[in-house]
Design a protein around this motif. Sequence first.
Motif, PDB file in Angstrom:
ATOM      1  N   GLY A 129      19.845 -58.090  30.718  1.00  0.00           N
ATOM      2  CA  GLY A 129      18.904 -58.289  31.804  1.00  0.00           C
ATOM      3  C   GLY A 129      18.396 -59.701  31.922  1.00  0.00           C
ATOM      4  O   GLY A 129      17.593 -60.000  32.795  1.00  0.00           O
ATOM      5  N   GLY A 130      18.834 -60.614  31.083  1.00  0.00           N
ATOM      6  CA  GLY A 130      18.382 -61.982  31.150  1.00  0.00           C
ATOM      7  C   GLY A 130      19.517 -62.919  31.499  1.00  0.00           C
ATOM      8  O   GLY A 130      20.581 -62.511  31.969  1.00  0.00           O
ATOM      9  N   LEU A 131      19.298 -64.195  31.256  1.00  0.00           N
ATOM     10  CA  LEU A 131      20.276 -65.212  31.614  1.00  0.00           C
ATOM     11  C   LEU A 131      21.615 -64.973  30.920  1.00  0.00           C
ATOM     12  O   LEU A 131      22.678 -65.129  31.531  1.00  0.00           O
ATOM     13  CB  LEU A 131      19.718 -66.588  31.248  1.00  0.00           C
ATOM     14  N   ALA A 132      21.595 -64.609  29.651  1.00  0.00           N
ATOM     15  CA  ALA A 132      22.842 -64.462  28.901  1.00  0.00           C
ATOM     16  C   ALA A 132      23.711 -63.331  29.435  1.00  0.00           C
ATOM     17  O   ALA A 132      24.928 -63.349  29.249  1.00  0.00           O
ATOM     18  CB  ALA A 132      22.548 -64.237  27.424  1.00  0.00           C
ATOM     19  N   GLY A 133      23.108 -62.352  30.107  1.00  0.00           N
ATOM     20  CA  GLY A 133      23.871 -61.250  30.649  1.00  0.00           C
ATOM     21  C   GLY A 133      24.366 -61.471  32.059  1.00  0.00           C
ATOM     22  O   GLY A 133      25.063 -60.617  32.616  1.00  0.00           O
ATOM     23  N   ALA A 134      24.013 -62.609  32.671  1.00  0.00           N
ATOM     24  CA  ALA A 134      24.386 -62.884  34.058  1.00  0.00           C
ATOM     25  C   ALA A 134      25.715 -63.634  34.129  1.00  0.00           C
ATOM     26  O   ALA A 134      26.080 -64.365  33.207  1.00  0.00           O
ATOM     27  CB  ALA A 134      23.298 -63.707  34.735  1.00  0.00           C
ATOM     28  N   ALA A 135      26.428 -63.436  35.224  1.00  0.00           N
ATOM     29  CA  ALA A 135      27.553 -64.304  35.564  1.00  0.00           C
ATOM     30  C   ALA A 135      27.025 -65.447  36.423  1.00  0.00           C
ATOM     31  O   ALA A 135      26.017 -65.294  37.121  1.00  0.00           O
ATOM     32  CB  ALA A 135      28.616 -63.513  36.327  1.00  0.00           C
ATOM     33  N   TRP A 136      27.710 -66.591  36.387  1.00  0.00           N
ATOM     34  CA  TRP A 136      27.102 -67.768  37.025  1.00  0.00           C
ATOM     35  C   TRP A 136      26.823 -67.594  38.516  1.00  0.00           C
ATOM     36  O   TRP A 136      25.808 -68.110  39.009  1.00  0.00           O
ATOM     37  CB  TRP A 136      27.928 -69.027  36.740  1.00  0.00           C
ATOM     38  N   PRO A 137      27.655 -66.844  39.295  1.00  0.00           N
ATOM     39  CA  PRO A 137      27.300 -66.695  40.714  1.00  0.00           C
ATOM     40  C   PRO A 137      26.019 -65.892  40.942  1.00  0.00           C
ATOM     41  O   PRO A 137      25.468 -65.905  42.045  1.00  0.00           O
ATOM     42  CB  PRO A 137      28.511 -65.963  41.310  1.00  0.00           C
TER      43      PRO A 137
END
Length: 254
Positions: free
Chosen positions: A14-22
């Motif tokens: 749910g944070g930055l580390a779990g996101a894809a760049w787009p």
Amino acid sequence: MRHEGRQEGRPGEGGLAGAAWPEVPPDPAVLVPVGSTEQHGPHLPLSTDTVIARAVAERAAALLPGPPLVAPAIAVGASGEHAGFPGTVSIGHEALSAVLVETVRSLALWAGRIVFVNGHGGNVPTLDAAVGRMRVEGHDAAWVGCTVPGGDAHAGFTETSVMLHLAPDLVRPFGGVAGDARPLPELMPELVARGVRAVSPSGVLGDPAGASAAAGREILEAMVAAAARRIGGGRADGRGRLLAPGAPAPEARP
């Protein structure tokens, strides 16, 4: 039945580390938990400060517009005062300063506001210096602590209760744990000169007796509310310490 805070302790969900760049929005605010890997008595894990800082950052983010992204935690800090205990890992003030400075410079390439959420008191002098430097460079950087009025210093009632709420499976029995319960200002000269072990062989500064998950929930909620108010208010002193809404700004240091 899962423990409410346990999932929040896992980095990247749910944070930055779990996101894809787009999926990263333009110019987001980013909260960066800063903790430590250090002894917390015979009953709390070495990750205590990091677990608490991450939980405060995640819960405060949920209360703020946006919401801000929560970055992976910086899990090793300046913990030299705990070096007398096995398991403690400290990179010292100079290395931590470099980590904080380069984190801001890197995030600033795509992020907007950057706020460190600090869970370890030993990191404070470095945060003051590094974040103050970043503000002089023109970065929108600040920091806030995970504290509550009247809390004890280290591995006592306050942290034990919060960990019983967040990660009860990581808390060992503490019924016979004894620590030095003198106020921190009274302990500080000896702590600086000789380290924690010379003051408290158990590593505890405070008293965990009576700690409970219910108390931990209330303490954590107070930490989160205070952090969210300061982050939302956006006012900081010259060192980057976020001020409580309505609090007078301190005079500039020479």
